[in-house]
Design a protein around this motif. Sequence first.
Motif, PDB file in Angstrom:
ATOM      1  N   ILE A 102       0.853  -1.191   0.000  1.00  0.00           N
ATOM      2  CA  ILE A 102       0.000   0.000   0.000  1.00  0.00           C
ATOM      3  C   ILE A 102       0.887   1.239   0.000  1.00  0.00           C
ATOM      4  N   PRO A 103       0.736   2.122  -0.990  1.00  0.00           N
ATOM      5  CA  PRO A 103       1.515   3.361  -0.977  1.00  0.00           C
ATOM      6  C   PRO A 103       0.801   4.478  -0.215  1.00  0.00           C
ATOM      7  N   ASN A 104       1.598   5.392   0.325  1.00  0.00           N
ATOM      8  CA  ASN A 104       1.059   6.665   0.804  1.00  0.00           C
ATOM      9  C   ASN A 104       0.076   6.495   1.959  1.00  0.00           C
TER      10      ASN A 104
ATOM     11  N   ALA B   9      -4.134   7.088  -6.287  1.00  0.00           N
ATOM     12  CA  ALA B   9      -2.839   7.549  -5.789  1.00  0.00           C
ATOM     13  C   ALA B   9      -2.934   8.065  -4.354  1.00  0.00           C
ATOM     14  N   GLY B  10      -4.156   8.286  -3.860  1.00  0.00           N
ATOM     15  CA  GLY B  10      -4.304   8.872  -2.531  1.00  0.00           C
ATOM     16  C   GLY B  10      -3.928  10.326  -2.516  1.00  0.00           C
ATOM     17  N   LYS B  11      -4.140  11.019  -3.647  1.00  0.00           N
ATOM     18  CA  LYS B  11      -3.677  12.404  -3.773  1.00  0.00           C
ATOM     19  C   LYS B  11      -4.801  13.403  -3.971  1.00  0.00           C
ATOM     20  N   ASP B  12      -5.718  13.151  -4.905  1.00  0.00           N
ATOM     21  CA  ASP B  12      -6.695  14.159  -5.309  1.00  0.00           C
ATOM     22  C   ASP B  12      -8.027  14.008  -4.566  1.00  0.00           C
TER      23      ASP B  12
ATOM     24  N   THR C 199       2.113  13.598   0.267  1.00  0.00           N
ATOM     25  CA  THR C 199       1.864  12.591  -0.762  1.00  0.00           C
ATOM     26  C   THR C 199       3.062  12.416  -1.679  1.00  0.00           C
ATOM     27  N   GLU C 200       3.803  13.486  -1.926  1.00  0.00           N
ATOM     28  CA  GLU C 200       4.958  13.382  -2.825  1.00  0.00           C
ATOM     29  C   GLU C 200       5.996  12.408  -2.278  1.00  0.00           C
ATOM     30  N   ALA C 201       6.148  12.361  -0.961  1.00  0.00           N
ATOM     31  CA  ALA C 201       7.031  11.367  -0.348  1.00  0.00           C
ATOM     32  C   ALA C 201       6.336  10.021  -0.231  1.00  0.00           C
ATOM     33  N   GLY C 202       5.037  10.064   0.088  1.00  0.00           N
ATOM     34  CA  GLY C 202       4.302   8.835   0.339  1.00  0.00           C
ATOM     35  C   GLY C 202       4.154   7.935  -0.869  1.00  0.00           C
ATOM     36  N   LEU C 203       4.130   8.522  -2.067  1.00  0.00           N
ATOM     37  CA  LEU C 203       3.988   7.703  -3.270  1.00  0.00           C
ATOM     38  C   LEU C 203       5.268   6.948  -3.612  1.00  0.00           C
TER      39      LEU C 203
END
Length: 283
Positions: free
Chosen positions: A25-27, A176-179, A206-210
Amino acid sequence: MSTGPLNPETSTSLPSPPFVHLKGIPNFRDLGGYKVAGSDLIVRRGYAFRCGEPTSATPEAIETIRGLGINHIFDLRSLPEIQKMQVAGTGPKTVDWPGVTRVFTPVFREESYDPVSLAKRHADYQSEGSEGMVNAYRTILTEGANSYSIILRHILEDARRSKNTAETALIFHCTAGKDRTGVLGALLLSLCGVPDEVVAEEYNLTEAGLGEWTELLVQAVLKQGAASEEGARRMVGARKDSMINTLAMLRDEFGGPENYIVTKCGLTEAEVAEIRHFLVVGE
């Protein structure tokens, strides 16, 4: 089309809290622990977690999730997005974890809204300024109100059931868990009174989490029509100014987080106050 690894992870190199190291699981991170402006209060820790696409979680990751008390996972992806699995490239898949209920709460039921799909839809999404991202997030707020309402009402139920103790926890996620995930996370933090700059810093995590997914997303976005690698990176990124300007738009056009929840999500002012009281606690 395969555009991502089958086994992403939230890396052990990331700070914990807020990140939780999970293979598959990312992020993945806790939305709690942030200070409320002008007080000694914080957002409740260990209750609301956010992440990217979670269906490649290893058995060990699932046990960690269950150990966190998580018993609900809210899936913000669309049906076509699940079927295509544009990031993981694994074919249709959803979570089926013992003791964890998946709730299908698509922001867009028939329309993909992951970064790859947005590359096709929003020409201004890759511009140097934040206008494209703010436009996309305005659409998410408008179209996602019903889905966000379901999650908010679940939080309200937990608030009424648990009173001063969070007996359970939840996850909400998109691809992505971003937007879509990021807009909901910002809405909750802003409702609690977290300053805009701090909300934007949380969004930027999120930039690190991805992790390695960033490079894979960039390549996928380039294949879908991004004008340049620089533009693709802006589309995949989670720049603080995008969230700062989104929060300004939330106030200017929707009357702020509380008014948005009342007028768009259908909760009463009293119910919103219950949610805020539950989410905001002493350190």
